[in-house]
Design a protein around this motif. Structure first.
Motif, PDB file in Angstrom:
ATOM      1  N   CYS A  43       5.868  -2.577   2.819  1.00 46.34           N
ATOM      2  CA  CYS A  43       5.920  -1.145   3.136  1.00 46.34           C
ATOM      3  C   CYS A  43       7.324  -0.553   3.082  1.00 46.34           C
ATOM      4  CB  CYS A  43       5.293  -0.883   4.494  1.00 46.34           C
ATOM      5  SG  CYS A  43       6.281  -1.430   5.908  1.00 46.34           S
ATOM      6  N   GLY A  44       8.358  -1.378   3.234  1.00 43.04           N
ATOM      7  CA  GLY A  44       9.730  -0.886   3.121  1.00 43.04           C
ATOM      8  C   GLY A  44      10.276  -0.203   4.358  1.00 43.04           C
ATOM      9  N   ALA A  45       9.486  -0.135   5.441  1.00 42.78           N
ATOM     10  CA  ALA A  45       9.976   0.523   6.660  1.00 42.78           C
ATOM     11  C   ALA A  45      11.147  -0.233   7.274  1.00 42.78           C
ATOM     12  CB  ALA A  45       8.838   0.648   7.679  1.00 42.78           C
ATOM     13  N   CYS A  46      11.267  -1.512   6.953  1.00 49.96           N
ATOM     14  CA  CYS A  46      12.334  -2.341   7.521  1.00 49.96           C
ATOM     15  C   CYS A  46      13.510  -2.509   6.573  1.00 49.96           C
ATOM     16  CB  CYS A  46      11.778  -3.720   7.879  1.00 49.96           C
ATOM     17  SG  CYS A  46      11.325  -4.676   6.417  1.00 49.96           S
ATOM     18  N   SER A  47      13.602  -1.673   5.539  1.00 45.55           N
ATOM     19  CA  SER A  47      14.640  -1.852   4.514  1.00 45.55           C
ATOM     20  C   SER A  47      16.051  -1.770   5.099  1.00 45.55           C
ATOM     21  CB  SER A  47      14.498  -0.790   3.412  1.00 45.55           C
ATOM     22  OG  SER A  47      13.294  -0.957   2.711  1.00 45.55           O
ATOM     23  N   VAL A  48      16.896  -2.684   4.665  1.00 44.71           N
ATOM     24  CA  VAL A  48      18.325  -2.652   4.982  1.00 44.71           C
ATOM     25  C   VAL A  48      19.081  -2.940   3.693  1.00 44.71           C
ATOM     26  CG1 VAL A  48      17.958  -3.437   7.367  1.00 44.71           C
ATOM     27  CG2 VAL A  48      18.481  -5.114   5.576  1.00 44.71           C
ATOM     28  N   LEU A  49      20.381  -2.693   3.719  1.00 39.06           N
ATOM     29  CA  LEU A  49      21.234  -3.043   2.581  1.00 39.06           C
ATOM     30  C   LEU A  49      22.005  -4.316   2.895  1.00 39.06           C
ATOM     31  CD1 LEU A  49      22.779   0.414   1.604  1.00 39.06           C
ATOM     32  CD2 LEU A  49      20.707  -0.667   0.707  1.00 39.06           C
ATOM     33  N   VAL A  50      22.154  -5.146   1.885  1.00 39.96           N
ATOM     34  CA  VAL A  50      22.979  -6.353   1.994  1.00 39.96           C
ATOM     35  C   VAL A  50      24.129  -6.217   1.011  1.00 39.96           C
ATOM     36  CG1 VAL A  50      23.071  -8.854   1.732  1.00 39.96           C
ATOM     37  CG2 VAL A  50      21.010  -7.780   2.654  1.00 39.96           C
ATOM     38  N   GLY A  51      25.346  -6.230   1.539  1.00 44.73           N
ATOM     39  CA  GLY A  51      26.541  -6.141   0.707  1.00 44.73           C
ATOM     40  C   GLY A  51      27.194  -7.501   0.577  1.00 44.73           C
ATOM     41  N   THR A  52      27.451  -7.917  -0.656  1.00 45.07           N
ATOM     42  CA  THR A  52      28.054  -9.226  -0.933  1.00 45.07           C
ATOM     43  C   THR A  52      29.425  -9.022  -1.563  1.00 45.07           C
ATOM     44  OG1 THR A  52      25.857 -10.164  -1.320  1.00 45.07           O
ATOM     45  CG2 THR A  52      27.734 -11.436  -2.112  1.00 45.07           C
ATOM     46  N   LEU A  53      30.419  -9.731  -1.043  1.00 44.56           N
ATOM     47  CA  LEU A  53      31.783  -9.632  -1.562  1.00 44.56           C
ATOM     48  C   LEU A  53      31.884 -10.364  -2.895  1.00 44.56           C
ATOM     49  CD1 LEU A  53      34.681  -8.623  -0.836  1.00 44.56           C
ATOM     50  CD2 LEU A  53      35.105 -10.912   0.098  1.00 44.56           C
ATOM     51  N   LYS A  54      32.365  -9.641  -3.926  1.00 47.98           N
ATOM     52  CA  LYS A  54      32.502 -10.212  -5.263  1.00 47.98           C
ATOM     53  C   LYS A  54      33.937 -10.715  -5.468  1.00 47.98           C
ATOM     54  CE  LYS A  54      30.682  -7.647  -8.520  1.00 47.98           C
ATOM     55  NZ  LYS A  54      30.414  -6.400  -9.300  1.00 47.98           N
ATOM     56  N   PRO A  55      34.159 -11.557  -6.483  1.00 46.59           N
ATOM     57  CA  PRO A  55      35.513 -12.087  -6.725  1.00 46.59           C
ATOM     58  C   PRO A  55      36.576 -11.014  -6.945  1.00 46.59           C
ATOM     59  CG  PRO A  55      33.895 -13.355  -7.966  1.00 46.59           C
ATOM     60  CD  PRO A  55      33.163 -12.179  -7.373  1.00 46.59           C
ATOM     61  N   ASP A  56      36.164  -9.837  -7.449  1.00 45.24           N
ATOM     62  CA  ASP A  56      37.153  -8.772  -7.677  1.00 45.24           C
ATOM     63  C   ASP A  56      37.392  -7.930  -6.426  1.00 45.24           C
ATOM     64  OD1 ASP A  56      34.830  -7.334  -7.484  1.00 45.24           O
ATOM     65  OD2 ASP A  56      34.966  -6.387  -9.447  1.00 45.24           O
ATOM     66  N   ASN A  57      36.911  -8.431  -5.270  1.00 40.74           N
ATOM     67  CA  ASN A  57      37.114  -7.797  -3.964  1.00 40.74           C
ATOM     68  C   ASN A  57      36.372  -6.463  -3.827  1.00 40.74           C
ATOM     69  OD1 ASN A  57      38.312  -8.440  -1.445  1.00 40.74           O
ATOM     70  ND2 ASN A  57      39.744  -6.731  -1.694  1.00 40.74           N
ATOM     71  N   THR A  58      35.317  -6.287  -4.569  1.00 41.63           N
ATOM     72  CA  THR A  58      34.419  -5.150  -4.368  1.00 41.63           C
ATOM     73  C   THR A  58      33.123  -5.670  -3.740  1.00 41.63           C
ATOM     74  OG1 THR A  58      33.452  -5.364  -6.586  1.00 41.63           O
ATOM     75  CG2 THR A  58      35.359  -3.898  -6.342  1.00 41.63           C
ATOM     76  N   ILE A  59      32.322  -4.739  -3.249  1.00 39.92           N
ATOM     77  CA  ILE A  59      31.068  -5.110  -2.592  1.00 39.92           C
ATOM     78  C   ILE A  59      29.897  -4.678  -3.470  1.00 39.92           C
ATOM     79  CG2 ILE A  59      29.638  -4.892  -0.529  1.00 39.92           C
ATOM     80  CD1 ILE A  59      32.187  -6.149   0.199  1.00 39.92           C
ATOM     81  N   PRO A  70      15.408 -14.388   6.330  1.00 36.18           N
ATOM     82  CA  PRO A  70      15.986 -15.152   7.431  1.00 36.18           C
ATOM     83  C   PRO A  70      17.373 -14.646   7.797  1.00 36.18           C
ATOM     84  CG  PRO A  70      15.970 -16.451   5.409  1.00 36.18           C
ATOM     85  CD  PRO A  70      15.201 -15.205   5.120  1.00 36.18           C
ATOM     86  N   LEU A  71      17.663 -14.630   9.070  1.00 39.10           N
ATOM     87  CA  LEU A  71      18.955 -14.155   9.569  1.00 39.10           C
ATOM     88  C   LEU A  71      20.117 -14.894   8.910  1.00 39.10           C
ATOM     89  CD1 LEU A  71      20.701 -12.545  11.604  1.00 39.10           C
ATOM     90  CD2 LEU A  71      20.275 -14.382  13.256  1.00 39.10           C
ATOM     91  N   GLY A  72      19.948 -16.197   8.665  1.00 36.81           N
ATOM     92  CA  GLY A  72      21.025 -16.993   8.099  1.00 36.81           C
ATOM     93  C   GLY A  72      21.512 -16.502   6.755  1.00 36.81           C
ATOM     94  N   ASN A  73      20.652 -15.802   6.013  1.00 40.50           N
ATOM     95  CA  ASN A  73      21.073 -15.280   4.704  1.00 40.50           C
ATOM     96  C   ASN A  73      22.046 -14.114   4.832  1.00 40.50           C
ATOM     97  OD1 ASN A  73      19.624 -17.136   3.276  1.00 40.50           O
ATOM     98  ND2 ASN A  73      17.989 -15.758   2.633  1.00 40.50           N
ATOM     99  N   ALA A  74      22.251 -13.610   6.063  1.00 38.94           N
ATOM    100  CA  ALA A  74      23.230 -12.540   6.293  1.00 38.94           C
ATOM    101  C   ALA A  74      24.642 -13.080   6.452  1.00 38.94           C
ATOM    102  CB  ALA A  74      22.845 -11.733   7.536  1.00 38.94           C
ATOM    103  N   ASN A  75      24.788 -14.388   6.544  1.00 35.85           N
ATOM    104  CA  ASN A  75      26.092 -14.994   6.797  1.00 35.85           C
ATOM    105  C   ASN A  75      27.118 -14.565   5.747  1.00 35.85           C
ATOM    106  OD1 ASN A  75      27.784 -16.701   8.319  1.00 35.85           O
ATOM    107  ND2 ASN A  75      27.506 -18.369   6.854  1.00 35.85           N
ATOM    108  N   GLY A  76      28.227 -13.976   6.223  1.00 31.94           N
ATOM    109  CA  GLY A  76      29.299 -13.553   5.342  1.00 31.94           C
ATOM    110  C   GLY A  76      29.039 -12.262   4.592  1.00 31.94           C
ATOM    111  N   LYS A  77      27.984 -11.547   4.946  1.00 34.45           N
ATOM    112  CA  LYS A  77      27.589 -10.342   4.223  1.00 34.45           C
ATOM    113  C   LYS A  77      27.831  -9.084   5.082  1.00 34.45           C
ATOM    114  CE  LYS A  77      25.886 -13.086   1.051  1.00 34.45           C
ATOM    115  NZ  LYS A  77      24.443 -13.319   0.889  1.00 34.45           N
ATOM    116  N   HIS A  78      27.652  -7.933   4.442  1.00 32.58           N
ATOM    117  CA  HIS A  78      27.643  -6.659   5.152  1.00 32.58           C
ATOM    118  C   HIS A  78      26.213  -6.163   5.190  1.00 32.58           C
ATOM    119  CE1 HIS A  78      28.760  -2.108   5.353  1.00 32.58           C
ATOM    120  NE2 HIS A  78      28.581  -2.608   6.571  1.00 32.58           N
ATOM    121  N   ILE A  79      25.653  -6.056   6.383  1.00 32.69           N
ATOM    122  CA  ILE A  79      24.276  -5.595   6.567  1.00 32.69           C
ATOM    123  C   ILE A  79      24.324  -4.145   7.051  1.00 32.69           C
ATOM    124  CG2 ILE A  79      22.073  -5.987   7.732  1.00 32.69           C
ATOM    125  CD1 ILE A  79      22.955  -8.267   5.858  1.00 32.69           C
TER     126      ILE A  79
END
Length: 471
Positions: A43-59, A70-79
């Motif tokens: 349904c998408g009601a729980c949608s969030v964004l996941v930002g991952t740091l790339k080698p060129d220092n952009t997200i 799973p919560l563990g997949n958020a490790n090191g990310k921007h939620i």
């Protein structure tokens, strides 16, 4: 312990890495704008964004459904939740577009739409309405009606314009698309001292898009082995006309791969039939294969390419087998304890070969198939030099049509041949009646999709009316 940034807040937590990101956001952080809807990623009601740091220092930001992540997949990310999109004294462009076009009624689905539209603004995709609608394809509204939401998406596109620099973080902040804390996220993510969560359990989880639909409650109480960030399972390489795709790659990696889109001109058209953008951003290709669903879209896709798979064990010993030999019976496959799928390999189409994928489901998009099918055919002056055909929803396993393939190879393309081949096909399949249709209905779909491959790929030889008339 895992560490990540949730909106503008640095999180360090010892919470079980297997709990859902949705439950952590709502119950541990009290960010209740992210809604609980289906708990199945639909349904998408729980949608969030996941930002991952790339080698060129952009997200790089992607939308996901947090209810099956799973919560563990958020490790090191921007939620980023809907609260993290808010400006201090104004509405964002996406929020204002929803308001201006009366695109909200009860409001339950609205946060998910706002998050997905914000993700579209942050992406480097072309800023046209079709892409904006793709971005919200996994968000369902039950009461407003979609025209007002489409108008809101179009207004966002108009505000973005078509200049490449309009997707820079600085420009998006200056023009009220995102709050200003976004500019500091790359530096803050780079400073996080990441600790890899303990990985002892043999329950491997990548995106979780199937496992967490089936048993999120039981998984949330256990330890799991997260593999979504395993670099050994990632990457897409093309060498000597052979494509190798890491089993940890997600469906969106194929969607965004320019070279693959050149080899498969209809790739995005085919992949659009595979769930929603949120799920395509999460669902690993290896997970789709080991799920062993008889109607797995990507499994049917790769079977028709006559793919082989590389399997690796805990000692990094490798073995290779044809994908068509991987599936043994319903949900039973050739994978030993401790083994993982490492990659998928297949020969790419050439100037004399053709590929097509077809799918019928109760809804055109965001639905599982009643029957799906794919074909890869190599011709030489209208003679079938080589062919591979797969079909889902017609057997206990994703079905490679061995007998039909053997019958077709070496023969000349004509309507009579395809009619005869369908008779072989019908003997080779054994669909059952279930919620997606009766066995007779699935046999009819199998015939029609088989015919459709040839009318799509060889319109000068076949028309659907001509094939049916001769049949």
């Amino acid at each position: 312990m895992i560490a990540f940034i949730l909106n503008n807040k640095l999180i360090h937590t010892h919470a079980n890495t297997s709990m859902t990101l949705l439950d952590f956001v709502r119950y541990e952080q009290r960010l209740t704008g992210t809604k609980i809807g289906c708990r199945e990623g639909d349904c998408g009601a729980c949608s969030v964004l996941v930002g991952t740091l790339k080698p060129d220092n952009t997200i790089e930001y992607h939308s996901i459904t947090s209810c099956i992540s799973p919560l563990g997949n958020a490790n090191g990310k921007h939620i980023v939740t809907v609260e993290g999109t808010n400006l201090k004294n104004n509405l964002t462009v996406s929020q204002k577009a929803m308001k201006n076009n009366y695109a909200t009624q009860c409001g339950f689905c609205t946060p998910g739409f706002v998050v997905s539209l914000t993700g579209f603004c942050l992406s480097d995709t072309e800023k046209k309405q079709d892409n904006a609608l793709n971005a919200i394809s996994g968000n369902i509204c039950r009461c407003t009606g979609y025209k007002s939401i489409e108008k809101a998406a179009n207004e966002v596109c108009n505000q973005l314009g078509d200049k490449k620099e309009n997707t820079s973080t600085e420009w998006l902040i200056e023009n009220n698309f995102i709050p200003d804390y976004f500019k500091d996220i790359p530096k803050r993510l780079s400073e996080i001292k990441q600790e890899k969560p303990t990985q002892q359990n043999e329950t491997f989880v990548s995106g979780g898009t199937d496992l967490y639909v089936q048993k999120a409650d039981s998984l949330s109480e256990k330890s799991i082995h997260l593999i979504s960030d395993n670099s050994k399972l990632k990457g897409i390489s093309i060498k000597n006309n052979v494509c190798t795709i890491g089993a940890g790659n997600v469906v969106s990696d194929l969607w965004n791969h320019r070279e693959l889109n050149n080899y498969f001109p209809n790739l995005r058209k085919h992949l659009k039939l595979v769930s929603s953008e949120q799920i395509r951003n999460m669902a690993s290709l290896g997970g789709n294969l080991v799920n062993a669903s008889p109607i797995g879209d990507m499994t049917v896709f790769f079977l028709a390419l006559n793919s082989s798979i590389t399997i690796i064990d805990k000692n990094e010993n490798e073995r290779n087998i044809p994908l068509k030999n991987f599936f043994k019976n319903y949900k039973i496959y050739d994978l030993k304890e401790g083994e993982l799928l490492k990659n998928i390999n297949f020969k790419l189409p050439t100037e004399t070969s053709f590929f097509n994928f077809e799918k019928v489901s109760k809804r055109t998009h965001l639905d599982i198939a009643s029957v799906n099918s794919a074909i890869h055919i190599i011709t030489d002056h209208q003679k079938i030099k080589e062919v591979h055909i797969s079909m889902g929803g017609v057997a206990a396993i994703p079905k490679y049509l061995h007998d039909t393939v053997a019958f077709l190879e070496g023969k000349s393309l004509n309507p009579e041949l395809i009619i005869e081949a369908n008779e072989i096909l019908q003997k080779e399949i054994s669909p059952i009646s279930d919620v997606r249709g009766s066995s007779d209905y699935k046999r009819l779909l199998a015939r029609q999709l088989f015919f459709t491959h040839f009318t799509e790929l060889f319109p000068n030889i076949f028309t659907l009316n001509n094939v049916i008339k001769n049949g």
